[in-house]
Design a protein around this motif. Structure first.
Motif, mmCIF file in Angstrom:
data_model
loop_
_atom_site.group_PDB
_atom_site.id
_atom_site.type_symbol
_atom_site.label_atom_id
_atom_site.label_comp_id
_atom_site.label_asym_id
_atom_site.label_seq_id
_atom_site.Cartn_x
_atom_site.Cartn_y
_atom_site.Cartn_z
ATOM 1 N N LEU A 29 39.553 62.380 19.831
ATOM 2 C CA LEU A 29 39.529 63.702 19.115
ATOM 3 C C LEU A 29 39.141 63.089 17.509
ATOM 4 O O LEU A 29 39.276 63.948 16.633
ATOM 5 C CB LEU A 29 40.408 64.467 19.121
ATOM 6 N N ASN A 30 38.833 61.957 17.457
ATOM 7 C CA ASN A 30 38.743 61.239 15.917
ATOM 8 C C ASN A 30 39.861 60.931 15.042
ATOM 9 O O ASN A 30 39.740 60.899 13.858
ATOM 10 C CB ASN A 30 37.591 61.934 15.234
ATOM 11 N N TYR A 31 41.056 60.995 15.676
ATOM 12 C CA TYR A 31 42.280 60.667 15.102
ATOM 13 C C TYR A 31 42.413 59.243 14.850
ATOM 14 O O TYR A 31 41.962 58.404 15.933
ATOM 15 C CB TYR A 31 43.482 61.281 15.623
ATOM 16 N N LYS A 32 43.100 58.598 13.886
ATOM 17 C CA LYS A 32 43.291 57.333 13.703
ATOM 18 C C LYS A 32 44.760 56.948 13.339
ATOM 19 O O LYS A 32 45.623 57.628 12.881
ATOM 20 C CB LYS A 32 42.355 56.706 12.288
ATOM 21 N N ILE A 33 44.965 55.852 13.976
ATOM 22 C CA ILE A 33 46.720 55.457 13.894
ATOM 23 C C ILE A 33 46.806 55.040 12.327
ATOM 24 O O ILE A 33 46.116 54.114 11.823
ATOM 25 C CB ILE A 33 46.832 54.524 14.972
ATOM 26 N N VAL A 34 47.827 55.561 11.983
ATOM 27 C CA VAL A 34 48.022 55.200 10.575
ATOM 28 C C VAL A 34 49.401 54.668 10.198
ATOM 29 O O VAL A 34 49.960 54.574 9.042
ATOM 30 C CB VAL A 34 47.783 56.437 9.610
ATOM 31 N N SER A 35 50.103 54.463 11.196
ATOM 32 C CA SER A 35 51.434 53.706 11.317
ATOM 33 C C SER A 35 51.734 52.928 12.205
ATOM 34 O O SER A 35 51.037 52.620 13.173
ATOM 35 C CB SER A 35 52.613 55.075 11.337
ATOM 36 N N ASP A 36 53.023 52.057 11.768
ATOM 37 C CA ASP A 36 53.416 51.243 12.892
ATOM 38 C C ASP A 36 54.049 51.959 13.978
ATOM 39 O O ASP A 36 54.292 53.154 13.577
ATOM 40 C CB ASP A 36 54.351 50.151 12.008
ATOM 41 N N GLU A 37 54.286 51.484 14.897
ATOM 42 C CA GLU A 37 55.232 52.306 16.038
ATOM 43 C C GLU A 37 56.721 52.541 15.303
ATOM 44 O O GLU A 37 57.213 51.765 14.633
ATOM 45 C CB GLU A 37 55.345 51.268 17.322
ATOM 46 N N VAL A 85 53.607 56.772 17.466
ATOM 47 C CA VAL A 85 52.793 56.525 16.200
ATOM 48 C C VAL A 85 52.280 57.652 15.624
ATOM 49 O O VAL A 85 52.178 58.834 16.117
ATOM 50 C CB VAL A 85 51.483 55.653 16.622
ATOM 51 N N ARG A 86 51.952 57.622 14.358
ATOM 52 C CA ARG A 86 51.414 58.597 13.659
ATOM 53 C C ARG A 86 49.611 58.555 13.693
ATOM 54 O O ARG A 86 49.335 57.502 13.254
ATOM 55 C CB ARG A 86 51.893 58.757 12.083
ATOM 56 N N LEU A 87 49.136 59.700 13.807
ATOM 57 C CA LEU A 87 47.645 59.660 13.656
ATOM 58 C C LEU A 87 47.290 60.665 12.718
ATOM 59 O O LEU A 87 47.843 61.437 12.487
ATOM 60 C CB LEU A 87 47.315 59.926 15.020
ATOM 61 N N GLU A 88 46.035 60.391 12.184
ATOM 62 C CA GLU A 88 45.512 61.212 11.053
ATOM 63 C C GLU A 88 44.020 61.532 11.383
ATOM 64 O O GLU A 88 43.346 60.659 11.899
ATOM 65 C CB GLU A 88 45.597 60.989 9.722
ATOM 66 N N LYS A 89 43.649 62.808 10.836
ATOM 67 C CA LYS A 89 41.932 63.017 10.856
ATOM 68 C C LYS A 89 41.712 63.996 9.549
ATOM 69 O O LYS A 89 42.476 64.736 9.223
ATOM 70 C CB LYS A 89 41.686 63.814 12.354
ATOM 71 N N LYS A 90 40.632 63.416 9.274
ATOM 72 C CA LYS A 90 40.089 64.249 8.182
ATOM 73 C C LYS A 90 39.424 65.448 8.956
ATOM 74 O O LYS A 90 38.786 65.773 9.564
ATOM 75 C CB LYS A 90 39.007 63.495 7.274
#
Length: 142
Positions: free
Chosen positions: A119-127, A136-141
């Motif tokens: 869904l176009n989210y990107k992983i932005v954290s370590d486990e 993990v934390r993911l983010e999306k614009k």
């Protein structure tokens, strides 16, 4: 199928039914861990109903004026694979956009991260661990 978003007590009960079924009964998470301080009378829940039966849910909170955090996405086992989780997430992203958010954030179990990446989210954290589960934390614009 019908999607409803709100904090009406009956809708909250529908969200809790799905979460109890999926996270507590199926996944064996602790009841006290699944239902947390965010489950207040003012938080909105998105729930998809098959006639009167709640089958998929999610909730959100506004972290700040730019970020919506989407969470507790769950779909009953017999309804998985029909894109209901995707529908819930897209509806909550739309709410974020309506409220002026430019970013969506999700804490995901490591095993579900690929679903959000689709869904176009990107992983932005370590486990990290939540409820003894690798996440993990993911983010999306938006």
């Amino acid at each position: 199928m019908k999607l409803y978003i709100g904090n009406d007590i009956w809708n909250k009960a529908g969200a809790f039914y799905v979460r109890l079924s999926v996270f507590v009964l199926e996944r064996q998470m602790e009841l006290a861990e699944e239902f947390d301080q965010l489950d207040t009378s003012t938080i909105d829940y998105a729930v998809i109903y098959d006639l009167e039966k709640p089958i998929s849910t999610g909730r959100y909170e506004l972290l700040d004026s730019e970020t919506i955090r989407i969470g507790r996405i769950a779909t009953l086992k017999e309804y998985r694979g029909q894109k209901f989780g995707r529908t819930i997430i897209q509806a909550l992203e739309d709410i974020g956009r309506e409220k002026g958010c430019i970013k969506a954030s999700i804490h995901s179990e490591q095993t579900a991260a690929s679903f959000y990446e689709e869904l176009n989210y990107k992983i932005v954290s370590d486990e990290f661990y939540e409820n003894n589960v690798p996440c993990v934390r993911l983010e999306k614009k938006l």
